[in-house]
Design an enzyme around this catalytic site. Sequence first.
Site, PDB file in Angstrom:
ATOM      1  N   SER A 137     -16.973  31.913  10.406  1.00 41.13           N
ATOM      2  CA  SER A 137     -18.134  31.035  10.352  1.00 41.13           C
ATOM      3  C   SER A 137     -19.022  31.369   9.181  1.00 41.13           C
ATOM      4  O   SER A 137     -19.347  32.529   8.934  1.00 41.13           O
ATOM      5  CB  SER A 137     -18.948  31.143  11.638  1.00 41.13           C
ATOM      6  OG  SER A 137     -20.207  30.545  11.467  1.00 41.13           O
ATOM      7  N   CYS A 138     -19.469  30.328   8.470  1.00 40.54           N
ATOM      8  CA  CYS A 138     -20.369  30.518   7.331  1.00 40.54           C
ATOM      9  C   CYS A 138     -21.653  31.229   7.733  1.00 40.54           C
ATOM     10  O   CYS A 138     -22.215  31.994   6.964  1.00 40.54           O
ATOM     11  CB  CYS A 138     -20.680  29.148   6.723  1.00 40.54           C
ATOM     12  SG  CYS A 138     -21.959  29.154   5.466  1.00 40.54           S
ATOM     13  N   PHE A 139     -22.157  30.974   8.951  1.00 38.01           N
ATOM     14  CA  PHE A 139     -23.459  31.495   9.350  1.00 38.01           C
ATOM     15  C   PHE A 139     -23.385  32.832  10.072  1.00 38.01           C
ATOM     16  O   PHE A 139     -24.394  33.336  10.535  1.00 38.01           O
ATOM     17  CB  PHE A 139     -24.193  30.466  10.221  1.00 38.01           C
ATOM     18  CG  PHE A 139     -24.747  29.332   9.411  1.00 38.01           C
ATOM     19  CD1 PHE A 139     -26.015  29.418   8.854  1.00 38.01           C
ATOM     20  CD2 PHE A 139     -23.995  28.209   9.163  1.00 38.01           C
ATOM     21  CE1 PHE A 139     -26.519  28.388   8.076  1.00 38.01           C
ATOM     22  CE2 PHE A 139     -24.483  27.169   8.393  1.00 38.01           C
ATOM     23  CZ  PHE A 139     -25.760  27.267   7.848  1.00 38.01           C
TER      24      PHE A 139
END
Length: 222
Positions: A137-139
């Site tokens: 996940s990017c976050f």
Amino acid sequence: MGGSADGPHWNLIVDAVGRSGEYNMAMDEALLEEVACHGGAYLRFYRWDPPTLSLGRNQPNTFYDLPIVRRPTGGQAVWHEHELTYAAVAPIALFGSLRKAYCEIHTRLARALRALAVEAVLAPAHPPIRPSAHPPSCFASPVGGEILVSGRKLVGSAQVRRGEAFLQHGSILTAATREHKVWPPVGRIDAAFGDRNLVCTCPPVEAYATVRPSDVASLVLR
């Protein structure tokens, strides 16, 4: 990011309604091709309808029964729903290196968000993460130069370069995730990511402000 004697005039595009993932990525690609071939600079703000999971250019697709689109940029998976997405497309010569462009754009976005009462700061630089250690996940994990609120990533961005032009786009979160159930398939996504705390990596509810595209655009372009 306004036009000046030593830089291009920025053309502002604010989509009035949410668009599909395919439309949004095709538009970003078209702007990149336009700048690579003819020059100019564009700052675009947009939303997503329906909510869509975007994957990085080289990220394996392990997700099913979801609206999915692949980005022209790298990076990890992002669920696009309660957010405002930006895309900055310009000549590489405007900012120079990839890292400098990344930080310059984030500096302007953070300044605009602070003007809207969001306590946004840039993450300090630290050694890059090994590719094998990247969460899907990017976050899930901030890196140097990213925009944080309360120590957690508020804006996730990725960049690609083509010819003499670059595209940097990213998500500005405008609502918390698990509390507002903006990840409907939480169980499947958590299992695929192998991180049961993935969705909780976003800033707490009180960190967010009401962010309108026109507000952010006008402040970034100053």
